[in-house]
Design an enzyme around this catalytic site. Sequence first.
Site, PDB file in Angstrom:
ATOM      1  N   LYS B 130       0.982  -0.915   0.108  1.00 11.73           N
ATOM      2  CA  LYS B 130      -0.258  -0.113   0.143  1.00 11.73           C
ATOM      3  C   LYS B 130       0.948   1.729   0.213  1.00 11.73           C
ATOM      4  CE  LYS B 130      -3.851   1.775   2.805  1.00 11.73           C
ATOM      5  NZ  LYS B 130      -4.792   1.560   3.838  1.00 11.73           N
ATOM      6  N   SER B 214      -9.513   1.491   3.019  1.00  9.10           N
ATOM      7  CA  SER B 214      -8.389   2.229   2.074  1.00  9.10           C
ATOM      8  C   SER B 214      -7.265   1.485   1.449  1.00  9.10           C
ATOM      9  CB  SER B 214      -7.835   3.835   2.959  1.00  9.10           C
ATOM     10  OG  SER B 214      -6.988   2.781   3.577  1.00  9.10           O
ATOM     11  N   SER B 238      -9.757  -1.198   6.951  1.00  9.52           N
ATOM     12  CA  SER B 238      -8.942  -0.582   5.451  1.00  9.52           C
ATOM     13  C   SER B 238      -7.797  -1.883   4.480  1.00  9.52           C
ATOM     14  CB  SER B 238      -7.964   0.344   6.010  1.00  9.52           C
ATOM     15  OG  SER B 238      -9.193   1.585   5.501  1.00  9.52           O
TER      16      SER B 238
END
Lengths: 563, 563
Positions: B130, B214, B238
């Site tokens: 990420k 996310s 997330s």
Amino acid sequence: MTTSWKDAAAKKREAISALIPAEWRIDNVPSVKEQVDVTDYIKQYLSREELGITESSADQIVEKTTSGAWSAEKVTRAFCHRAALAHQLLHCLHEVFFDAAIADAKKLDAYFAKHKEPVGPLHGLPISLKDQFHVKGVETTMGYVGWIDTFEGKKGTGKERVFESEMLRELRASGAVLYCKTSVPHTLMAGETVNNIIGYTLNPKNRNLSSGGSSGGEGALIGIRGSPVGFGTDIGGSIRVPAAFNGLYGLRPSTGRLPYEGMSNSMDGQNTVLSVVGPLGTTASSLRLVTKALLSQQPWLYDPLVHEIPWRSAEEEHIQQLLQFVGESVPKEKRLAFGIIHTDGVVTPTAPIRRAIKLVTKALEAAGHEITTWSPPSHRVLNDTGFRPWVFDGGRNVRDAFALSGEQMATQVSLYQNEMKEFTATEIAETNVAMRGLRKEYMEYWNSTAKETSTGRPVDAVISPLAPWPAAREAKYKYYGYSTWVNALDYTAVAFPVTNVDKSIDVKSSDFKPVDEKDQEIQDDYDPEIYDGAHVSLQIVGRRLQEEKILAVAEYVGKLIGK
Amino acid sequence: MTTSWKDAAAKKREAISALIPAEWRIDNVPSVKEQVDVTDYIKQYLSREELGITESSADQIVEKTTSGAWSAEKVTRAFCHRAALAHQLLHCLHEVFFDAAIADAKKLDAYFAKHKEPVGPLHGLPISLKDQFHVKGVETTMGYVGWIDTFEGKKGTGKERVFESEMLRELRASGAVLYCKTSVPHTLMAGETVNNIIGYTLNPKNRNLSSGGSSGGEGALIGIRGSPVGFGTDIGGSIRVPAAFNGLYGLRPSTGRLPYEGMSNSMDGQNTVLSVVGPLGTTASSLRLVTKALLSQQPWLYDPLVHEIPWRSAEEEHIQQLLQFVGESVPKEKRLAFGIIHTDGVVTPTAPIRRAIKLVTKALEAAGHEITTWSPPSHRVLNDTGFRPWVFDGGRNVRDAFALSGEQMATQVSLYQNEMKEFTATEIAETNVAMRGLRKEYMEYWNSTAKETSTGRPVDAVISPLAPWPAAREAKYKYYGYSTWVNALDYTAVAFPVTNVDKSIDVKSSDFKPVDEKDQEIQDDYDPEIYDGAHVSLQIVGRRLQEEKILAVAEYVGKLIGK
């Protein structure tokens, strides 16, 4: 209200005294001048059997109580008696519940009689508790006059004298006997113990000096053997400092190891530098005993902040093996490496502390261990940043507590006298980021010591002063940096006794070069005449969550120096 | 400045695309309408060998790479290719560093050739990250236009394109190959992934839907097999939400288990509800593989927030033994007890989620396990209190990040559009105390389930929805309560795939009785036609720090339902 706080305090003070049985009262309590050291003086009031019991360490006691050699009741009565005497000489108790303790002890004896086995590993062991623990049947004032007859300052909560802190569950399930709660400085944020209810808690070894704080009642009580082991809390040294001032062992575990759930506190909810709970006792093995017992009760299922880390014997065994080599040199492959803090560069330790460091260094070297000077990132920066959480709320929480009764604030906590601005969320977040950065930096330094040791491993533990002097003189606790750095880093630390002040050896240095005025002032406060005989202690510091290892190291070092 | 943010975003967007080799470009990217599901569509661009590699799970891959059957370079090239294709179909990459990855892979191959053994347990395994991880050679924008060409929004720090997050050390030491960073919603505080640089990240299985957030780039990329396993972060779902939306397994460990040190973040320093880092992958055993590898690198010596808890095989073995009974009834003494959350009483799950719960319940019952309805303390209160930390700073941190470029805020994070009052230290402390109280209350409820189970133990794990629907439709993520309760409690949770939407079965219920208007609105957003084929997932929740156990349970339940 402001006219009555003195009365309320006096009433509470008298109520505590009234719980001491008439036959345990001392008729003419000697003045400090008449009797500076009361650790021997107290013995005249105790029977031979009571002396035998109360001068045993916790691990010696449970050997007797879990095998049925001593009844829980007999042991409990002996410690109640000695604690009652201690309070009269030192002002160290906030709550007295001897009757409940004796009743509990009788139940333990009945259990043993029936089942021929102890309730748990602490069967019949009296344990004293700092006055932050809630215990059924008694109240918690934490030294605040405004908390008398309330639950943490609030009336009518339904919890008054009923609610118990989580650790009481673990202690009772292990067979411990609870019998008294010990004094604290109001606010808890001081290295001396003073409040308007019980006054000033004295150091039993040298009543010219403080018993330390904030677990000062614990320090004084265990120091005079009115308790074998007890629990205090530590956000800036509050377990280790009273342990050190009273010649005891004291464990400051890392956060999340032992259950704090359901205890009263100051500035509760400040979670940048957390207060932790841990034991003080006369031996390192006493601390191991109670810590292990608590963990065997799986506190992580009852306290949301406790990590699931059972007692790890593997972490202590390689250190415990060293005990067989006391008196000779340790085989090379078993040697440890120690970092030594001679000074943090901010305040210089006084003569007896410097002598203690030399004494320990010499003993470690003689045993073959490796000694390196600890040259870490700035403790000044660490302590300055770590101090911010103490005033995040600008003192609001403690001022509210004083306002309940209108009572006067002790000079020892005058930091909170004036209203300060509260930190904002952004400022708190910045502090948290800064603290994390400092912890990472220190961690990297610690890792880097692997390059300096011949073991190839980073330093195993650090030997550090806990305060510039052996104990503080009244209202002269001017520097906390030797204890607070450990809290800022959330490291494991154990206070341990090294020696006693000898006014003929521990003289003031004639050629002292101060760092600054404050440093000079602190040196000046040390007076060999006043300090003569006082306990001199240090601390052994380990990385986070190394309770097993550091307790074992403390036990070993204690044996090396003959303690 | 405000006139140029679109240009800066476009320039960065094009720079990412430019790093995709010409031979890997898709000439005519199909529109969503033309190709809703692209999980099969992508295969036409890949060779048979590339398909064989990229459709293997992480544990299958390391079997080959650590034995020398597959070279690290070959595996890396295959995933680079598939990731490049994925980005063109889904907009899931922020940073592309295929060349560095291939160079690293060659080094691994050279090591293997020389030493005849792998560098570590992840030798040659490509891992996606990420875009909160800092990786040398590339930047971290976290979706903020204002962060382009900076280090976390600051210029000239000396850390730009050089500094690496701590976890990179563990990953590289284990032999992993890092090759791309994946998309996030700007601010990170959304369950969809959208920002002004790469636009909107689509769900590969059904491009009408969001890939989640996310860690939405991770979800999309692994969902289309452009990565076997990757790392996301989770402060409100997330990791688990994108895992669930893409039919993957995703582990949200408890705080302090895996190293977050040195990663960029939003509202860094908020430490009431911490974001955690954890893996997403195609199988539960992939997650175990990487988690175990990280822990074997002793991250607690490098990240001050990680607890010293190595991988504990004993905590998973009794669950893993259950795998031998798949297809038959589990012996009585080995049975587990599960709590099932059908609804949290605030928002009702839509038809496919309800079917998934029934499906799992039935499978568990058929295997002989015990099922109880989970009736915990109010999730509404838990989520409302747990939400406060998201706005402690009144949105200041994220608004400052937007202000750097003047870029527009996506509607998905419009929560932060208007300036809100910052919380004071006292208000934050009150929140912390409230959170601790809610955690204790929930803990007590969990303990109390021992009275309801025939195992005599509390419930082993809880099966819960992660969201009201299989995936969110664009700008329709209206309720986070099914994921955030886990963060509020700091519990361990694993998202796992259950089934896929079948529009003929998962019809709207005709007799739905909404809790309130919002509940009705969320039901209305579910449309079987639009959702057809979408992944339907749930989560398995365990107590704090039970990563080993809950991963094993997820693996077992997955096997039971044929996943």
